[in-house]
Design a protein around this motif. Structure first.
Motif, PDB file in Angstrom:
ATOM      1  N   ILE A  20      -4.661  29.947 -11.686  1.00 57.26           N
ATOM      2  CA  ILE A  20      -4.943  30.121 -10.262  1.00 57.26           C
ATOM      3  C   ILE A  20      -6.218  29.378  -9.869  1.00 57.26           C
ATOM      4  CG2 ILE A  20      -5.623  31.805  -8.519  1.00 57.26           C
ATOM      5  CD1 ILE A  20      -2.644  31.711  -9.084  1.00 57.26           C
ATOM      6  N   VAL A  21      -7.252  29.443 -10.708  1.00 60.59           N
ATOM      7  CA  VAL A  21      -8.500  28.723 -10.417  1.00 60.59           C
ATOM      8  C   VAL A  21      -8.259  27.224 -10.437  1.00 60.59           C
ATOM      9  CG1 VAL A  21     -10.858  28.277 -11.195  1.00 60.59           C
ATOM     10  CG2 VAL A  21      -9.939  30.590 -11.279  1.00 60.59           C
ATOM     11  N   GLN A  22      -7.424  26.756 -11.387  1.00 62.28           N
ATOM     12  CA  GLN A  22      -7.106  25.320 -11.431  1.00 62.28           C
ATOM     13  C   GLN A  22      -6.350  24.877 -10.174  1.00 62.28           C
ATOM     14  OE1 GLN A  22      -4.984  25.071 -15.103  1.00 62.28           O
ATOM     15  NE2 GLN A  22      -6.841  25.027 -16.373  1.00 62.28           N
ATOM     16  N   VAL A  23      -5.454  25.723  -9.687  1.00 60.61           N
ATOM     17  CA  VAL A  23      -4.758  25.422  -8.430  1.00 60.61           C
ATOM     18  C   VAL A  23      -5.766  25.275  -7.298  1.00 60.61           C
ATOM     19  CG1 VAL A  23      -3.192  26.340  -6.672  1.00 60.61           C
ATOM     20  CG2 VAL A  23      -2.581  26.504  -9.089  1.00 60.61           C
ATOM     21  N   ALA A  24      -6.747  26.183  -7.264  1.00 58.48           N
ATOM     22  CA  ALA A  24      -7.755  26.133  -6.199  1.00 58.48           C
ATOM     23  C   ALA A  24      -8.630  24.886  -6.311  1.00 58.48           C
ATOM     24  CB  ALA A  24      -8.615  27.390  -6.253  1.00 58.48           C
ATOM     25  N   VAL A  25      -8.999  24.526  -7.543  1.00 54.89           N
ATOM     26  CA  VAL A  25      -9.868  23.362  -7.745  1.00 54.89           C
ATOM     27  C   VAL A  25      -9.163  22.082  -7.313  1.00 54.89           C
ATOM     28  CG1 VAL A  25     -10.982  21.916  -9.488  1.00 54.89           C
ATOM     29  CG2 VAL A  25     -11.270  24.395  -9.559  1.00 54.89           C
ATOM     30  N   PHE A  26      -7.945  21.869  -7.831  1.00 54.14           N
ATOM     31  CA  PHE A  26      -7.232  20.632  -7.475  1.00 54.14           C
ATOM     32  C   PHE A  26      -6.807  20.630  -6.002  1.00 54.14           C
ATOM     33  CE2 PHE A  26      -6.509  20.369 -12.145  1.00 54.14           C
ATOM     34  CZ  PHE A  26      -6.994  19.088 -12.325  1.00 54.14           C
ATOM     35  N   GLY A  27      -6.450  21.788  -5.482  1.00 49.90           N
ATOM     36  CA  GLY A  27      -6.090  21.862  -4.068  1.00 49.90           C
ATOM     37  C   GLY A  27      -7.268  21.559  -3.166  1.00 49.90           C
ATOM     38  N   ALA A  28      -8.450  22.086  -3.535  1.00 49.10           N
ATOM     39  CA  ALA A  28      -9.645  21.812  -2.739  1.00 49.10           C
ATOM     40  C   ALA A  28     -10.010  20.334  -2.800  1.00 49.10           C
ATOM     41  CB  ALA A  28     -10.809  22.663  -3.231  1.00 49.10           C
ATOM     42  N   TYR A  29      -9.839  19.719  -3.973  1.00 51.50           N
ATOM     43  CA  TYR A  29     -10.125  18.290  -4.082  1.00 51.50           C
ATOM     44  C   TYR A  29      -9.189  17.490  -3.175  1.00 51.50           C
ATOM     45  CZ  TYR A  29     -10.547  13.556  -5.833  1.00 51.50           C
ATOM     46  OH  TYR A  29     -10.730  12.202  -5.904  1.00 51.50           O
ATOM     47  N   ALA A  30      -7.890  17.806  -3.222  1.00 52.63           N
ATOM     48  CA  ALA A  30      -6.928  17.060  -2.411  1.00 52.63           C
ATOM     49  C   ALA A  30      -7.226  17.210  -0.923  1.00 52.63           C
ATOM     50  CB  ALA A  30      -5.508  17.541  -2.727  1.00 52.63           C
ATOM     51  N   ALA A  31      -7.560  18.428  -0.499  1.00 52.34           N
ATOM     52  CA  ALA A  31      -7.819  18.669   0.926  1.00 52.34           C
ATOM     53  C   ALA A  31      -9.071  17.933   1.401  1.00 52.34           C
ATOM     54  CB  ALA A  31      -7.948  20.171   1.176  1.00 52.34           C
ATOM     55  N   THR A  32     -10.148  18.035   0.612  1.00 52.15           N
ATOM     56  CA  THR A  32     -11.394  17.384   1.038  1.00 52.15           C
ATOM     57  C   THR A  32     -11.303  15.867   0.913  1.00 52.15           C
ATOM     58  OG1 THR A  32     -12.335  17.716  -1.181  1.00 52.15           O
ATOM     59  CG2 THR A  32     -12.823  19.398   0.502  1.00 52.15           C
ATOM     60  N   ALA A  33     -10.552  15.364  -0.085  1.00 50.27           N
ATOM     61  CA  ALA A  33     -10.370  13.918  -0.223  1.00 50.27           C
ATOM     62  C   ALA A  33      -9.614  13.360   0.981  1.00 50.27           C
ATOM     63  CB  ALA A  33      -9.627  13.583  -1.514  1.00 50.27           C
ATOM     64  N   PHE A  34      -8.558  14.044   1.381  1.00 49.70           N
ATOM     65  CA  PHE A  34      -7.787  13.601   2.547  1.00 49.70           C
ATOM     66  C   PHE A  34      -8.652  13.632   3.807  1.00 49.70           C
ATOM     67  CE2 PHE A  34      -4.997  14.409   6.160  1.00 49.70           C
ATOM     68  CZ  PHE A  34      -4.026  13.434   5.991  1.00 49.70           C
ATOM     69  N   ALA A  35      -9.435  14.691   3.971  1.00 46.29           N
ATOM     70  CA  ALA A  35     -10.298  14.799   5.142  1.00 46.29           C
ATOM     71  C   ALA A  35     -11.366  13.706   5.148  1.00 46.29           C
ATOM     72  CB  ALA A  35     -10.954  16.182   5.181  1.00 46.29           C
ATOM     73  N   LEU A  36     -11.949  13.419   3.984  1.00 40.44           N
ATOM     74  CA  LEU A  36     -12.993  12.401   3.922  1.00 40.44           C
ATOM     75  C   LEU A  36     -12.427  11.023   4.258  1.00 40.44           C
ATOM     76  CD1 LEU A  36     -15.847  12.095   1.392  1.00 40.44           C
ATOM     77  CD2 LEU A  36     -14.442  10.098   1.818  1.00 40.44           C
ATOM     78  N   TRP A  37     -11.281  10.694   3.704  1.00 39.20           N
ATOM     79  CA  TRP A  37     -10.710   9.371   3.924  1.00 39.20           C
ATOM     80  C   TRP A  37     -10.461   9.128   5.409  1.00 39.20           C
ATOM     81  CZ3 TRP A  37     -10.078   5.280   0.740  1.00 39.20           C
ATOM     82  CH2 TRP A  37      -9.305   4.213   1.229  1.00 39.20           C
ATOM     83  N   HIS A  38      -9.868  10.099   6.081  1.00 45.15           N
ATOM     84  CA  HIS A  38      -9.519   9.904   7.486  1.00 45.15           C
ATOM     85  C   HIS A  38     -10.719  10.105   8.409  1.00 45.15           C
ATOM     86  CE1 HIS A  38      -5.196   9.340   6.938  1.00 45.15           C
ATOM     87  NE2 HIS A  38      -5.278  10.212   5.944  1.00 45.15           N
ATOM     88  N   THR A  39     -11.682  10.899   8.026  1.00 51.26           N
ATOM     89  CA  THR A  39     -12.884  11.058   8.844  1.00 51.26           C
ATOM     90  C   THR A  39     -13.698   9.768   8.876  1.00 51.26           C
ATOM     91  OG1 THR A  39     -13.005  13.423   8.364  1.00 51.26           O
ATOM     92  CG2 THR A  39     -15.023  12.367   9.133  1.00 51.26           C
ATOM     93  N   PHE A  40     -13.713   9.044   7.755  1.00 52.69           N
ATOM     94  CA  PHE A  40     -14.484   7.805   7.667  1.00 52.69           C
ATOM     95  C   PHE A  40     -13.709   6.575   8.156  1.00 52.69           C
ATOM     96  CE2 PHE A  40     -17.395  10.334   5.383  1.00 52.69           C
ATOM     97  CZ  PHE A  40     -18.583   9.626   5.262  1.00 52.69           C
ATOM     98  N   ALA A  41     -12.451   6.750   8.584  1.00 55.42           N
ATOM     99  CA  ALA A  41     -11.662   5.597   9.032  1.00 55.42           C
ATOM    100  C   ALA A  41     -12.282   4.908  10.250  1.00 55.42           C
ATOM    101  CB  ALA A  41     -10.221   6.029   9.323  1.00 55.42           C
ATOM    102  N   PRO A  42     -12.686   5.624  11.315  1.00 57.65           N
ATOM    103  CA  PRO A  42     -13.326   4.921  12.451  1.00 57.65           C
ATOM    104  C   PRO A  42     -14.608   4.204  12.048  1.00 57.65           C
ATOM    105  CG  PRO A  42     -12.648   7.146  13.084  1.00 57.65           C
ATOM    106  CD  PRO A  42     -12.514   7.065  11.604  1.00 57.65           C
ATOM    107  N   ARG A  43     -15.402   4.818  11.181  1.00 55.77           N
ATOM    108  CA  ARG A  43     -16.642   4.180  10.732  1.00 55.77           C
ATOM    109  C   ARG A  43     -16.331   2.897   9.965  1.00 55.77           C
ATOM    110  NH1 ARG A  43     -20.189   4.425   6.228  1.00 55.77           N
ATOM    111  NH2 ARG A  43     -22.403   4.408   6.826  1.00 55.77           N
TER     112      ARG A  43
END
Length: 508
Positions: A278-301
């Motif tokens: 369950i902790v591994q699910v949370a770790v990898f899920g959090a990475y995927a969510a924040t990675a996706f958010a970072l990539w698209h947040t920095f697109a205009p910049r």
């Protein structure tokens, strides 16, 4: 240099930015650019980023080689539009609005009319030693007494600077970095609740997967850094896709293990296995969510930085270099000795004497570090200008006239008057010339004109400024220096290299 060899990197469809069709001709592009630049101008409620977008689109679409290169890039991006583009361009060139259509004449400033078509005999030229030398004292003028810096701020600069991180970008970056660091430690540290291990099929100790996790973390940190610095974009995209896919896959795998241990075979899997999964699910899920958010947040910049870099590249190719110490181009009097745009009523020797006096006086404006002076503009369809002074995005066009003593002004009909009476003078054409240059540069620059009146003999020469043209003022030499200096002063420490380049293309 061929268009294919230049290899510029475009960020978006320049036609869409200006709202024109792909087959638009130069006139349509410039008309659309004027409207878009007015909407995007920071002084009129727009933003600097939007203004740069429009400026770059105009820069690309008005250069034949750049436009061809951009069209190739656009066709590769959209796929299948090559035939449509050819048909549009053929129709545009064949139609009444194509490239072969005659340039429309400017109607000129409001209230101004062209001088009558009657022939005006050329006045005799007074000897140079008999022309009074106007006294100018710029030391008391506000722009002269301003404390100026030693060097101007030049745009585009040598290197496109990275913009500061906005609050949202910084928050997403910190969140992803925290998840990456914390997740790596949880997955690799021995004895951790989420240590990633595989059971040994031969019954030995479980195998730790810390080398694979370390590679995953390095890839994640690498693409994150490249995304922030807008570097190695191909590596960043590949590493982002790989780590995102791995994190989603490992999260799904850990979830399957957790569900299997809970529902299928609880006697085989302990509670520790379920909790670790369950902790591994949370770790990898959090990475995927924040990675996706970072990539698209920095697109205009990223797009903004790439636009700035493209502008820097174009300036390096065609604009005066940053280390160019030239501040004056040409010599006064270059437009006086004839040309197809010179009215027949103009005495070339009188014009040259007037331009030399005014040109010498304009050199005092160089006290402002951003001032650049061009003596003599002659552009087909636009007319001639004796002097141009530019600072930042402001262009002062200056004419020089040698007239007899008297009081000069502008009549209600737009004609020049002397002691209240209309006089036929080629100076009445100058407001139309200024208006044409204003339309040429659109909202990229502020354009204003001055007709500098010089006395040809001893006597009082005055200017009545109670009535004037829309963009042009009559003035004595002293008033010209004061008004031009005060008008350029807000941008007296800036040099727009692309605008200066465009102005230099019209040198006589």
């Amino acid at each position: 240099m061929s268009a294919m060899a230049r290899g510029h990197e475009f960020t978006e469809d320049a036609y869409a930015v200006l709202g024109v069709a792909r087959g638009a001709d130069d006139d349509e592009i410039r008309r659309a650019a004027r409207l878009k630049q007015r909407e995007a101008h920071p002084d009129l409620g727009g933003s600097s980023e939007a203004f740069v977008r429009v400026r770059l689109a105009v820069e690309v679409l008005t250069d034949p080689e750049l436009r061809a290169e951009h069209d190739v890039w656009l066709e590769r991006r959209t796929r299948g539009g090559a035939r449509r583009l050819r048909m549009q361009r053929r129709g545009a060139q064949a139609g009444p609005g194509g490239r072969g259509a005659a340039r429309r004449e400017s109607t000129g400033p409001a209230g101004a009319r062209r001088p009558p078509g009657t022939f005006v005999p050329r006045a005799e030229t007074p000897p140079p030693d008999r022309i009074p030398k106007p006294r100018t004292d710029v030391r008391r003028m506000a722009w002269y007494r301003t404390a100026w810096s030693d060097a101007p701020l030049q745009w585009p600069p040598a290197v496109a600077a990275l913009p500061p991180l906005r609050a949202r970008e910084l928050a997403v970056l910190l969140a992803h970095a925290l998840v990456l660091v914390a997740g790596t430690l949880l997955l690799t540290l021995p004895g951790s609740i989420a240590e990633w291990r595989l059971p040994d099929p031969f019954g030995g100790d479980a195998l730790s997967l810390w080398p694979a996790i370390a590679v995953f973390a390095l890839l994640g940190a690498g693409w994150m850094l490249c995304r922030v610095l807008v570097r190695a974009r191909v590596f960043a995209r590949v590493a982002y896709v790989v780590t995102l896919a791995v994190s989603i896959g490992m999260s799904a795998f850990a979830l399957v293990i957790a569900l299997f241990s809970l529902a299928v075979s609880p006697e085989l899997f302990t509670d520790a296995v379920f909790l670790r999964s369950i902790v591994q699910v949370a770790v990898f899920g959090a990475y995927a969510a924040t990675a996706f958010a970072l990539w698209h947040t920095f697109a205009p910049r990223t797009r903004a930085v790439l636009r700035d870099r493209l502008l820097v590249s174009l300036a390096a190719e065609s604009a005066p270099p940053l280390d160019d110490r030239s501040r004056v181009w040409g010599r006064p009097g270059q437009t006086a000795m004839g040309g197809e745009d010179t009215p027949i009523s103009v005495n070339p020797m009188r014009a040259k004497l007037a331009q030399q006096v005014v040109g010498e006086a304009l050199g005092q404006l160089q006290r402002m570090p951003g001032v650049r002076i061009v003596h003599g503009l002659r552009a087909a369809g636009l007319g001639t200008v004796a002097h141009a002074v530019i600072a930042g995005r402001s262009i002062a066009l200056i004419d020089a006239q040698l007239w007899a003593p008297g009081t000069y002004g502008v009549g209600a009909n737009g004609m020049v008057t002397r002691d209240g009476e209309d006089v036929a003078s080629a100076a009445a054409e100058f407001p139309h010339v200024v208006e044409r240059f204003h339309r040429l540069f659109g909202e990229t620059a502020r354009v204003k004109g001055w007709i500098t009146v010089l006395p040809e003999s001893e006597g009082d020469l005055n200017v009545d400024t109670s009535r004037t043209w829309q963009r042009v003022r009559l003035a004595t030499l002293n008033d010209t220096l004061r008004e031009v200096g005060d008008w350029l002063a807000p941008e007296g420490e800036r040099v727009d290299r692309l605008l200066l380049r465009d102005l230099l293309r019209h040198r006589a």
